[in-house]
Design a protein around this motif. Sequence first.
Motif: not given
Length: 102
Positions: A88-90, A38-39, A25-26, A30-33
């Motif tokens: 959910d938004a991600a 990112a990894t 989830d983290n 991060v990848q969405a926003f």
Amino acid sequence: MTSNPFPQTTVDAVLSHMNGDHPDDNALIVQAFLEPSATGATMTALDADGGDWAWQVEGVPAAGRVAWPAGPISERAEIRREIVALYDAACERLGVTPRPHA
């Protein structure tokens, strides 16, 4: 980061839960926003205005902040609500089917 309405024990518990039980989830948040490539994303802090995450891009560390979707919060129960809303938004932004929430 603004003044934090949450005691450090609450922050530590949330960070432990997110990093121990929800590393994927983290990464999605991060990848969405913050950084699509990112990894190794971990949640590093939170306060009334949002959460902070750290990650790597090709081995180079980076960090950033995501504001809570509903705006500033002050109650413990609101933390979960806002992290779930970010997740959910991600998922929506990345085209990932979200898992059901308990």
